[in-house]
Design a protein around this motif. Structure first.
Motif, PDB file in Angstrom:
ATOM      1  N   ILE A 329      93.428  33.707 -37.823  1.00  0.00           N
ATOM      2  CA  ILE A 329      93.329  32.372 -38.767  1.00  0.00           C
ATOM      3  C   ILE A 329      91.724  31.708 -38.067  1.00  0.00           C
ATOM      4  O   ILE A 329      91.202  31.803 -36.643  1.00  0.00           O
ATOM      5  CB  ILE A 329      94.029  31.536 -38.246  1.00  0.00           C
ATOM      6  CG1 ILE A 329      95.287  31.762 -39.796  1.00  0.00           C
ATOM      7  CG2 ILE A 329      93.666  29.987 -38.548  1.00  0.00           C
ATOM      8  CD1 ILE A 329      96.818  30.683 -39.046  1.00  0.00           C
ATOM      9  N   ALA A 330      91.295  30.939 -38.335  1.00  0.00           N
ATOM     10  CA  ALA A 330      89.952  30.664 -37.826  1.00  0.00           C
ATOM     11  C   ALA A 330      90.082  29.263 -38.492  1.00  0.00           C
ATOM     12  O   ALA A 330      89.731  29.154 -39.515  1.00  0.00           O
ATOM     13  CB  ALA A 330      88.242  30.709 -38.576  1.00  0.00           C
ATOM     14  N   ASN A 331      90.719  28.749 -37.655  1.00  0.00           N
ATOM     15  CA  ASN A 331      91.240  26.917 -37.723  1.00  0.00           C
ATOM     16  C   ASN A 331      89.761  26.455 -37.495  1.00  0.00           C
ATOM     17  O   ASN A 331      89.707  25.807 -36.413  1.00  0.00           O
ATOM     18  CB  ASN A 331      92.129  26.683 -36.755  1.00  0.00           C
ATOM     19  CG  ASN A 331      93.118  25.609 -37.013  1.00  0.00           C
ATOM     20  OD1 ASN A 331      93.066  24.743 -38.191  1.00  0.00           O
ATOM     21  ND2 ASN A 331      93.928  25.816 -36.480  1.00  0.00           N
ATOM     22  N   ARG A 332      89.478  25.920 -38.623  1.00  0.00           N
ATOM     23  CA  ARG A 332      88.592  24.574 -38.624  1.00  0.00           C
ATOM     24  C   ARG A 332      88.889  23.031 -39.418  1.00  0.00           C
ATOM     25  O   ARG A 332      90.247  22.387 -38.894  1.00  0.00           O
ATOM     26  CB  ARG A 332      87.613  25.336 -39.537  1.00  0.00           C
ATOM     27  CG  ARG A 332      87.117  26.406 -39.282  1.00  0.00           C
ATOM     28  CD  ARG A 332      84.779  26.507 -39.573  1.00  0.00           C
ATOM     29  NE  ARG A 332      85.264  27.869 -39.423  1.00  0.00           N
ATOM     30  CZ  ARG A 332      85.363  29.343 -39.667  1.00  0.00           C
ATOM     31  NH1 ARG A 332      85.420  29.536 -40.829  1.00  0.00           N
ATOM     32  NH2 ARG A 332      84.750  30.203 -39.234  1.00  0.00           N
ATOM     33  N   GLU A 333      88.510  23.000 -40.217  1.00  0.00           N
ATOM     34  CA  GLU A 333      88.515  21.417 -41.129  1.00  0.00           C
ATOM     35  C   GLU A 333      89.891  20.985 -42.174  1.00  0.00           C
ATOM     36  O   GLU A 333      89.546  19.914 -42.794  1.00  0.00           O
ATOM     37  CB  GLU A 333      86.913  20.729 -40.937  1.00  0.00           C
ATOM     38  CG  GLU A 333      86.941  20.673 -39.790  1.00  0.00           C
ATOM     39  CD  GLU A 333      84.982  20.087 -39.258  1.00  0.00           C
ATOM     40  OE1 GLU A 333      84.588  19.566 -39.088  1.00  0.00           O
ATOM     41  OE2 GLU A 333      84.807  20.316 -40.844  1.00  0.00           O
ATOM     42  N   SER A 334      89.845  22.021 -43.256  1.00  0.00           N
ATOM     43  CA  SER A 334      90.205  21.849 -44.540  1.00  0.00           C
ATOM     44  C   SER A 334      92.126  22.087 -44.023  1.00  0.00           C
ATOM     45  O   SER A 334      92.512  21.564 -45.385  1.00  0.00           O
ATOM     46  CB  SER A 334      89.260  23.059 -45.360  1.00  0.00           C
ATOM     47  OG  SER A 334      89.925  24.453 -44.870  1.00  0.00           O
ATOM     48  N   CYS A 335      92.639  22.063 -42.847  1.00  0.00           N
ATOM     49  CA  CYS A 335      93.716  22.197 -43.292  1.00  0.00           C
ATOM     50  C   CYS A 335      94.378  21.138 -41.907  1.00  0.00           C
ATOM     51  O   CYS A 335      93.708  21.198 -40.920  1.00  0.00           O
ATOM     52  CB  CYS A 335      94.433  23.345 -42.836  1.00  0.00           C
ATOM     53  SG  CYS A 335      94.393  24.599 -44.283  1.00  0.00           S
ATOM     54  N   GLY A 336      95.457  20.407 -42.487  1.00  0.00           N
ATOM     55  CA  GLY A 336      95.726  19.128 -41.844  1.00  0.00           C
ATOM     56  C   GLY A 336      97.316  18.812 -42.320  1.00  0.00           C
ATOM     57  O   GLY A 336      97.305  19.013 -42.807  1.00  0.00           O
ATOM     58  N   PRO A 337      97.645  18.147 -41.470  1.00  0.00           N
ATOM     59  CA  PRO A 337      99.327  17.812 -41.623  1.00  0.00           C
ATOM     60  C   PRO A 337      99.644  16.906 -42.873  1.00  0.00           C
ATOM     61  O   PRO A 337      98.026  16.335 -43.391  1.00  0.00           O
ATOM     62  CB  PRO A 337      99.549  16.412 -40.316  1.00  0.00           C
ATOM     63  CG  PRO A 337      98.367  16.151 -39.612  1.00  0.00           C
ATOM     64  CD  PRO A 337      97.216  17.221 -40.091  1.00  0.00           C
ATOM     65  N   CYS A 338     100.200  17.425 -43.731  1.00  0.00           N
ATOM     66  CA  CYS A 338     100.691  16.867 -45.332  1.00  0.00           C
ATOM     67  C   CYS A 338     101.154  15.451 -44.798  1.00  0.00           C
ATOM     68  O   CYS A 338     102.470  14.835 -43.881  1.00  0.00           O
ATOM     69  CB  CYS A 338     102.788  17.535 -45.364  1.00  0.00           C
ATOM     70  SG  CYS A 338     102.539  16.380 -46.953  1.00  0.00           S
ATOM     71  N   ARG A 339     100.445  15.011 -45.901  1.00  0.00           N
ATOM     72  CA  ARG A 339     101.050  12.682 -46.122  1.00  0.00           C
ATOM     73  C   ARG A 339     101.203  12.740 -46.914  1.00  0.00           C
ATOM     74  O   ARG A 339     101.809  11.165 -47.021  1.00  0.00           O
ATOM     75  CB  ARG A 339      99.601  12.629 -45.288  1.00  0.00           C
ATOM     76  CG  ARG A 339      99.059  12.792 -43.855  1.00  0.00           C
ATOM     77  CD  ARG A 339      97.669  11.527 -43.814  1.00  0.00           C
ATOM     78  NE  ARG A 339      96.741  11.772 -42.469  1.00  0.00           N
ATOM     79  CZ  ARG A 339      95.822  12.857 -42.479  1.00  0.00           C
ATOM     80  NH1 ARG A 339      95.430  13.793 -43.173  1.00  0.00           N
ATOM     81  NH2 ARG A 339      95.503  12.923 -40.843  1.00  0.00           N
ATOM     82  N   ARG A 340     101.577  13.125 -47.493  1.00  0.00           N
ATOM     83  CA  ARG A 340     102.249  12.725 -49.204  1.00  0.00           C
ATOM     84  C   ARG A 340     103.816  13.195 -49.299  1.00  0.00           C
ATOM     85  O   ARG A 340     103.733  14.105 -48.450  1.00  0.00           O
ATOM     86  CB  ARG A 340     102.046  13.906 -49.804  1.00  0.00           C
ATOM     87  CG  ARG A 340     100.231  12.670 -50.556  1.00  0.00           C
ATOM     88  CD  ARG A 340      99.356  12.598 -51.665  1.00  0.00           C
ATOM     89  NE  ARG A 340      98.910  14.242 -52.023  1.00  0.00           N
ATOM     90  CZ  ARG A 340      98.816  14.716 -53.371  1.00  0.00           C
ATOM     91  NH1 ARG A 340      99.083  14.146 -54.119  1.00  0.00           N
ATOM     92  NH2 ARG A 340      98.569  16.034 -53.238  1.00  0.00           N
ATOM     93  N   GLY A 341     104.207  12.738 -50.152  1.00  0.00           N
ATOM     94  CA  GLY A 341     105.841  13.561 -50.032  1.00  0.00           C
ATOM     95  C   GLY A 341     105.971  14.829 -50.472  1.00  0.00           C
ATOM     96  O   GLY A 341     105.274  15.905 -51.013  1.00  0.00           O
ATOM     97  N   LYS A 342     106.743  15.659 -49.429  1.00  0.00           N
ATOM     98  CA  LYS A 342     106.897  16.995 -48.834  1.00  0.00           C
ATOM     99  C   LYS A 342     107.950  17.362 -50.787  1.00  0.00           C
ATOM    100  O   LYS A 342     108.023  18.424 -51.281  1.00  0.00           O
ATOM    101  CB  LYS A 342     107.671  17.441 -48.125  1.00  0.00           C
ATOM    102  CG  LYS A 342     106.854  17.255 -46.739  1.00  0.00           C
ATOM    103  CD  LYS A 342     107.884  17.569 -45.488  1.00  0.00           C
ATOM    104  CE  LYS A 342     106.929  16.804 -44.358  1.00  0.00           C
ATOM    105  NZ  LYS A 342     107.665  17.049 -42.412  1.00  0.00           N
TER     106      LYS A 342
END
Length: 342
Positions: A329-342
Motif C-alpha cells: 500500500i502506498a498510503n497517502r492522503e485520499s483515505c481517512g477515518p469514516c466520519r459519517r454513519g456506517k
C-alpha cells in the motif's frame, strides 16, 4: 542505424543515447527523451554492435551479433500512448529485452487485431515471441498461439491457461485495499470499474463477504477502466444518492476520474469520502489530495516478462511458469477515518 544517427534524430548526445539503451544508472535523460530514443530504436530495428562492444571489453568470444525480436500485444487498452500503466510495462519489457539483444519489433492492440493490416502483420510475423499485456480471453490466446511460437502473459488477473504468467495478484491486492478502508471504519464501500471476469471485482466481493457485509448493487458502477469511466461511474452513483463513505477503483486512472466527479458534487476527499485504487502510476503522488493506492511493481513485471519470454524462446524452460510479484500500500492522503454513519 548507428548511435550517432539516433542521437542526431533525438537531438541529444551520443553518450546520452548510449546510457539510455544500456540502462546506465547515471543516465540524466528525462522520461520524454528516453521514450523518444526507444521509439527510434524500435522503429529502425537498431541492435547494438556486439563485436565492437566485446572488443572494447577485451573479449573476442561470442562476437557474432544476435538480432532477434519480440512483439507486445496490449489486450486491455486501445490507446497505448495515454495508458500510463501499460505503456510503462511495455517500456520495461523493451529495455530488458534489449539487454539480451532482442528488439521490440512492433506493438498492437486486441482492439485492432481484425484490421486487415494488423492481421497480416500477425500472420506474416517474423518475431520470436509475443508478450501479452493485460487480461485477455482464451479465444484470443488460442489465436495468438497459432501464429506465435512463444507467448508470455503479464497483468493483474490470473489466466486459466497453460502459458507463462508474470502477475501481481489483483485479487489479493483488492482485498488488501478494502481491508484498509475497513480498518478506517468504512463499511459502505462503493466499487467503480469493470465487473465481468475481473479479479479485482472478485476481491472486492470477497473482502465484503469476509466481514459479513452485503454486496449492494446500488454501490456498484460497471464502467470501463478509464478516467472517463471513473468520472461517469462516480457521477452516476452520486446522482442516485449513493451514501457510500469510501470508493474503490481497480486502477488509478479510473480513480482520477472518480475524484473529479466527487469534488464536483461538493464532497471533500478524505473529509467526506475516501478513495483507494491500484497501480501507483507516477501521477498518483501529484494529485490533490495525493492518491492512496496499491503499488504494483511495473518495472520488475516488465523485466521478468522479458526474461521469461526470452528464456522460453531460447529453450531454457518448457513447462508453463507462473511468477507472482509482491505489492504494497502506498498510503497517502485520499483515505481517512469514516466520519459519517456506517
Amino acid at each position: 542505424m548507428t548511435l550517432k544517427e539516433i542521437a542526431a534524430e533525438a537531438g541529444v548526445s551520443i553518450s546520452t543515447v548510449s546510457r539510455v539503451i544500456n540502462k546506465s544508472s547515471k543516465c540524466p535523460a528525462s522520461k520524454e527523451v528516453q521514450d523518444k530514443i526507444w521509439e527510434i530504436v524500435r522503429r529502425t530495428g537498431y541492435t547494438p554492435n556486439t563485436t565492437a562492444r566485446d572488443l572494447k571489453r577485451g573479449s573476442a568470444e561470442n562476437t557474432e551479433p544476435l538480432s532477434r525480436s519480440i512483439a507486445c500485444l496490449f489486450a486491455r487498452t486501445s490507446d497505448v500512448e495515454t495508458d500510463s500503466f501499460f505503456s510503462s510495462l511495455a517500456r520495461s519489457i523493451e529495455k530488458e529485452a534489449f539487454k539480451y539483444n532482442y528488439i521490440l519489433k512492433y506493438t498492437f492492440t486486441a482492439f485492432d487485431i481484425n484490421h486487415p493490416s494488423t492481421f497480416r502483420l500477425i500472420t506474416d510475423n517474423h518475431v520470436d515471441g509475443v508478450a501479452v499485456l493485460g487480461r485477455c480471453d482464451k479465444q484470443l490466446l488460442k489465436f495468438l498461439k497459432q501464429y506465435f511460437k512463444c507467448v508470455a502473459y503479464t497483468g493483474l488477473n490470473n489466466l486459466e491457461a497453460k502459458y507463462d504468467q508474470i502477475i501481481c495478484d489483483g485479487y489479493q491486492a483488492s482485498i488488501t485495499a478494502i481491508n484498509h478502508l475497513m480498518q478506517l471504519g468504512h463499511t459502505k464501500i462503493a466499487y467503480i470499474g469493470e465487473t465481468e471476469a475481473e479479479d479485482r471485482y472478485q476481491g472486492y466481493c470477497t473482502a465484503l463477504a469476509s466481514r459479513q457485509l452485503p454486496l449492494r448493487r446500488e454501490y456498484i458502477s460497471n464502467v470501463t477502466l478509464s478516467s472517463e469511466g471513473g468520472y461517469k461511474g462516480a457521477a452516476a452513483l452520486l446522482n442516485k444518492g449513493c451514501d457510500a463513505t469510501a470508493f474503490f477503483c481497480p486502477n488509478d486512472v479510473t480513480a482520477i476520474g472518480a475524484m473529479r466527479a466527487i469534488k464536483e458534487h461538493g464532497l471533500s476527499i478524505p473529509g467526506d469520502v475516501s478513495i483507494i485504487s491500484i497501480d501507483d502510476i507516477d501521477m498518483a503522488q501529484y494529485l490533490n489530495p495525493m492518491l492512496t493506492t496499491i503499488h504494483i511493481p511495473v518495472e520488475e513485471m516488465g523485466q521478468m516478462t522479458a526474461k521469461t519470454l526470452i528464456d522460453r524462446i531460447e529453450g531454457g524452460h518448457h513447462l508453463p511458469m507462473k511468477i507472482n510479484l509482491p505489492y504494497y500500500i502506498a498510503n497517502r492522503e485520499s483515505c481517512g477515518p469514516c466520519r459519517r454513519g456506517k
